[in-house]
Design an enzyme around this catalytic site. Structure first.
Site, PDB file in Angstrom:
ATOM      1  N   CYS A 125       0.663  -1.155   0.017  1.00 56.66           N
ATOM      2  CA  CYS A 125      -0.055  -0.072  -0.158  1.00 56.66           C
ATOM      3  C   CYS A 125       0.674   1.109  -0.057  1.00 56.66           C
ATOM      4  CB  CYS A 125      -1.057  -0.073   1.101  1.00 56.66           C
ATOM      5  SG  CYS A 125      -1.895   1.461   1.282  1.00 56.66           S
ATOM      6  N   CYS A 132      -2.871  15.296   2.674  1.00 64.88           N
ATOM      7  CA  CYS A 132      -4.155  15.137   1.590  1.00 64.88           C
ATOM      8  C   CYS A 132      -4.670  16.721   1.722  1.00 64.88           C
ATOM      9  CB  CYS A 132      -5.104  14.079   1.991  1.00 64.88           C
ATOM     10  SG  CYS A 132      -6.212  13.856   0.775  1.00 64.88           S
ATOM     11  N   GLY A 196      -2.913  10.384   0.924  1.00 65.64           N
ATOM     12  CA  GLY A 196      -2.989  11.305  -0.293  1.00 65.64           C
ATOM     13  C   GLY A 196      -4.256  10.681  -1.020  1.00 65.64           C
ATOM     14  N   SER A 228      -6.995   3.888  -5.910  1.00 67.43           N
ATOM     15  CA  SER A 228      -8.394   4.462  -4.861  1.00 67.43           C
ATOM     16  C   SER A 228      -8.312   5.867  -5.108  1.00 67.43           C
ATOM     17  CB  SER A 228      -8.244   3.819  -3.612  1.00 67.43           C
ATOM     18  OG  SER A 228      -9.141   4.294  -2.865  1.00 67.43           O
ATOM     19  N   LEU A 251     -16.688   5.219  -1.574  1.00 66.53           N
ATOM     20  CA  LEU A 251     -18.044   5.453  -1.747  1.00 66.53           C
ATOM     21  C   LEU A 251     -18.376   5.946  -0.455  1.00 66.53           C
ATOM     22  CD1 LEU A 251     -20.358   5.928  -3.826  1.00 66.53           C
ATOM     23  CD2 LEU A 251     -21.010   3.351  -3.046  1.00 66.53           C
ATOM     24  N   ASN A 327     -11.250   1.832  11.141  1.00 65.58           N
ATOM     25  CA  ASN A 327     -10.316   1.612  12.044  1.00 65.58           C
ATOM     26  C   ASN A 327     -10.156   3.149  12.893  1.00 65.58           C
ATOM     27  OD1 ASN A 327      -8.999  -0.675  11.229  1.00 65.58           O
ATOM     28  ND2 ASN A 327      -8.712   0.223   9.250  1.00 65.58           N
TER      29      ASN A 327
END
Ligand code: SAH
Ligand code: SF4
Length: 390
Positions: A125, A132, A196, A228, A251, A327
């Protein structure tokens, strides 16, 4: 366009006497640097492919190892460039084998990269930005302001660093083999799901994906790379055309009113526009489905009615649904849905024909799970400050 005219069109590399690292560069960027060293144009292609193979197939960390490159050129390369990796600030290994690296970039900024091993595969990942610009209310990265975009070299650099640390080069042995997959390749998949919004760093992420997918190098095919996005609608068709990786959409809500709160970019591009862009995604088919991510927030978006609305909304789109247990992070304004509720929700999704929809949280003990990135560095720093003598 010839190679030389392409090279002229590219700005000159930064002062090479500074010992720039070649790690993560694309073919054109390498050609520019070799040309600057005086490699004649007729040799450029050959020299680039030699370097390419050392960099991305064998993971060389030393120019001296490049035995098929002429000795003088090796010396020139070593005098002007390095093969230095991103610097590791911390490496953590979770009880479930998940690994998280806090990495320091040349300008001192820090990013996080996470490796998630499974029995027969491993997913890396990677981060695309430091911080961001978006402010999704359930995401810890969203509480950090954007510091800057990562370069494509820094994005590919995360893959090389991870391959070093898990011994994923031909003939290499991992320094710590705990929890690694038994498969020959330890990194089979790459997801742009770290820190990000990758579509706000479009060009660099696209160039990095091209290096990662190159069949003569890292060879992680576009089918095994997933970007993503929170829903930067105008960039979705462009991404499909220029990069063509797999796509995942964050979503998280089925009604605009709620999605406006959770994923504020929805105010700009609401759900129907987002789904239209998905329907038009190039190559979309049952073999190439879009993944819809849905974070499970207690009492917010987790009712059975929401589940039914979700499957109705996605009915005509070749889709996978990924339910992500929320999380938690310090100060988060949400709680994770109860397990029973997640199961009820998943059952509706399952009955509609979507297989194994719940993503099991990994690496929670080292704050490596989705949306938790950033916390360790900040917390550590706060801890260090507290521990420091006055
Ligand atoms: N910016 C991109 C990619 C990074 S986030 C995006 O938003 O899609 C990767 C995934 O983790 C997204 O689906 C995001 O919504 C989800 N996520 C963020 N915070 C989370 C949290 N605290 N718990 C679970 N998932 C989270
Ligand atoms: Fe940014 Fe994605 Fe987090 Fe939203 S979920 S704040 S887009 S990293």
């Amino acid at each position: 366009m010839t190679l030389s005219s392409l090279i002229e069109a590219v700005p000159p590399p930064p002062d090479s006497s500074a010992g720039e690292s070649l790690v993560g560069l694309g073919r054109l960027a390498l050609a520019v640097r070799l040309a600057a060293l005086g490699v004649p144009e007729r040799q450029l292609r050959m020299r680039v492919s030699q370097l390419w193979s050392w960099l991305y197939v064998r993971g060389a960390t030393d120019f001296a190892a490049m035995t098929d490159v002429a000795k003088e050129l090796r010396a020139e390369l070593a005098a002007n460039f390095t093969l230095a990796r991103l610097a590791i600030v911390t490496e953590q290994i979770s009880v479930d084998g998940t690994r998280k690296w806090l990495l320091r970039l040349d300008d001192g900024k820090e990013i996080e990269t996470v490796y998630i091993p499974e029995e027969d595969r491993g997913t890396l990942c990677v981060s695309s930005q430091i911080g961001c610009t978006l402010t999704c209310t359930f995401c810890h990265t969203g509480t950090q302001r954007l510091v800057r975009n990562l370069t494509s070299g820094e994005i590919v650099g995360q893959i090389l660093l991870a391959r070093d640390r898990i011994g994923d080069w031909p003939g290499a042995t991992p320094p710590d083999p705990r929890g690694l997959p038994s498969a020959e390749r330890k990194i089979t998949n790459v997801v742009l799901m770290g820190m990000g919004e990758p579509l706000y760093n479009f060009d660099n992420v696209r160039d990095a994906c091209a290096v990662a997918a190159d069949g003569e190098g890292l060879s992680i095919s576009k089918r095994r790379i997933t970007l993503s996005t929170s829903g930067v609608v105008p960039e979705i068709p462009r991404w499909g055309a220029e990069a063509g990786t797999m796509l995942a959409i964050s979503l998280h809500a089925v009604r605009d009113e709620l999605r406006d709160q959770l994923v504020p970019i929805n105010k700009k591009w609401p759900i129907h526009q987002l789904l239209d862009a998905c329907r038009a995604y190039p190559g979309l088919s049952n073999a190439k489905r879009i993944t819809f991510e849905y974070v499970m927030l207690k009492g917010v978006n987790d009712s059975v009615a929401d589940a039914k609305a979700l499957v109705r909304l996605l009915a005509k789109i070749p889709a996978k649904i990924n339910l992500i247990p929320f999380n938690p992070w310090p100060g988060a304004p949400y709680e994770c849905s109860d397990w029973e509720q997640i199961e009820k929700f998943a059952e509706v999704v399952n009955r509609a024909g979507y297989a194994s929809p719940v993503r099991s949280p990994r690496g929670r003990d080292i704050m490596a799970a989705c949306g938790q990135l950033k916390s360790a560095s900040i917390k550590q720093r706060a801890g260090a400050r507290l521990a420091a003598p006055a």
